[in-house]
Scaffold this active site. Structure first.
Site, short mmCIF file in Angstrom:
data_model
loop_
_atom_site.label_atom_id
_atom_site.label_comp_id
_atom_site.label_asym_id
_atom_site.label_seq_id
_atom_site.Cartn_x
_atom_site.Cartn_y
_atom_site.Cartn_z
N ASP A 139 1.07 -1.12 0.04
CA ASP A 139 0.10 0.03 0.03
C ASP A 139 0.82 1.23 0.03
OD1 ASP A 139 -3.27 0.54 1.10
OD2 ASP A 139 -1.74 2.23 1.09
N GLN A 196 -14.42 2.07 1.27
CA GLN A 196 -13.72 1.74 0.16
C GLN A 196 -13.54 3.12 -0.98
OE1 GLN A 196 -15.78 -1.09 -2.45
NE2 GLN A 196 -13.92 -1.31 -3.82
N HIS A 210 -10.35 -5.36 -3.45
CA HIS A 210 -9.02 -5.59 -2.85
C HIS A 210 -9.02 -5.97 -1.36
CE1 HIS A 210 -10.04 -1.37 -2.36
NE2 HIS A 210 -9.44 -1.05 -1.13
N HIS A 250 -7.09 -6.00 2.34
CA HIS A 250 -5.88 -5.30 3.04
C HIS A 250 -5.35 -6.21 3.93
CE1 HIS A 250 -6.90 -0.74 2.23
NE2 HIS A 250 -8.02 -1.40 2.12
P1 5GP Z 1 -9.69 1.52 0.41
O1 5GP Z 1 -9.91 2.68 1.15
O2 5GP Z 1 -10.15 1.63 -1.13
O3 5GP Z 1 -10.08 0.27 0.90
O4 5GP Z 1 -8.04 1.36 0.09
C1 5GP Z 1 -7.64 1.91 -1.02
C2 5GP Z 1 -5.84 1.62 -0.41
O5 5GP Z 1 -5.37 2.05 -1.59
C3 5GP Z 1 -5.63 2.67 0.27
O6 5GP Z 1 -5.06 2.12 1.69
C4 5GP Z 1 -4.54 3.59 -0.41
O7 5GP Z 1 -3.42 3.85 0.37
C5 5GP Z 1 -4.06 2.82 -1.36
N1 5GP Z 1 -3.81 3.44 -2.71
C6 5GP Z 1 -4.14 4.21 -3.31
N2 5GP Z 1 -3.77 4.61 -4.34
C7 5GP Z 1 -2.45 3.72 -4.51
C8 5GP Z 1 -1.48 3.56 -5.42
O8 5GP Z 1 -1.42 4.32 -6.49
N3 5GP Z 1 -0.56 2.68 -5.12
C9 5GP Z 1 -0.88 1.53 -4.12
N4 5GP Z 1 0.35 0.92 -4.09
N5 5GP Z 1 -1.70 1.96 -3.10
C10 5GP Z 1 -2.73 2.83 -3.48
#
Ligand code: 5GP
Ligand code: ZN
Length: 113
Positions: free
Chosen positions: A30, A93, A99, A101
């Site tokens: 992440d 999300q 995805h 985590h």
């Molecule tokens: P969500 O909140 O959608 O469950 O989590 C999305 C995750 O994607 C977040 O923890 C964020 O830090 C990660 N993320 C967002 N953009 C990028 C990126 O460009 N590269 C990587 N490796 N992680 C990302």
């Protein structure tokens, strides 16, 4: 070209620190880690969220979880880890590509902060 961030990571168009990859899934760090170890596991094909999966996707679901298990044998996760799937806006999300985590490297506490 897809406008989905994780599709672009899956295709290699956007770089990521990839820790595991096979034909169906990819695991990468992440970009904004919430714990010393913070890994994301994605299907390479686009699914908007868990709600996008059907009965036909049972193998893929198992594959994603077994990939988490594979990562769980890393030495930096020997104390255990937390697996989180955020779904939809209320679930927090932000990236609309399914995805998982994987968080660890410190006691994660409960309830999550
Ligand atoms: P969500 O909140 O959608 O469950 O989590 C999305 C995750 O994607 C977040 O923890 C964020 O830090 C990660 N993320 C967002 N953009 C990028 C990126 O460009 N590269 C990587 N490796 N992680 C990302
Ligand atoms: Zn996508």
């Amino acid at each position: 070209m897809s406008d989905c961030l994780f599709c672009r990571i899956a295709s290699g168009e956007i770089p990521a620190q990839v820790l595991y990859e096979d034909e169906e899934v990819m695991a990468f760090r992440d970009i904004n880690p919430q714990a010393p170890v913070h890994i994301l596991v994605i299907p390479k094909n686009h699914y908007t969220s868990l709600l996008d999966l059907t009965e036909r996707d049972q193998e893929l679901l198992a594959h994603l979880l077994l990939t988490v298990k594979k990562l769980g044998s890393r030495s930096d996760l020997e104390g255990g880890f937390r697996t989180v799937i955020n779904t939809g806006d209320d679930g927090g999300q932000w990236v609309k590509h399914l995805h998982l985590h994987v968080l660890g490297g410190r006691p994660m506490g409960w309830p999550p902060g």
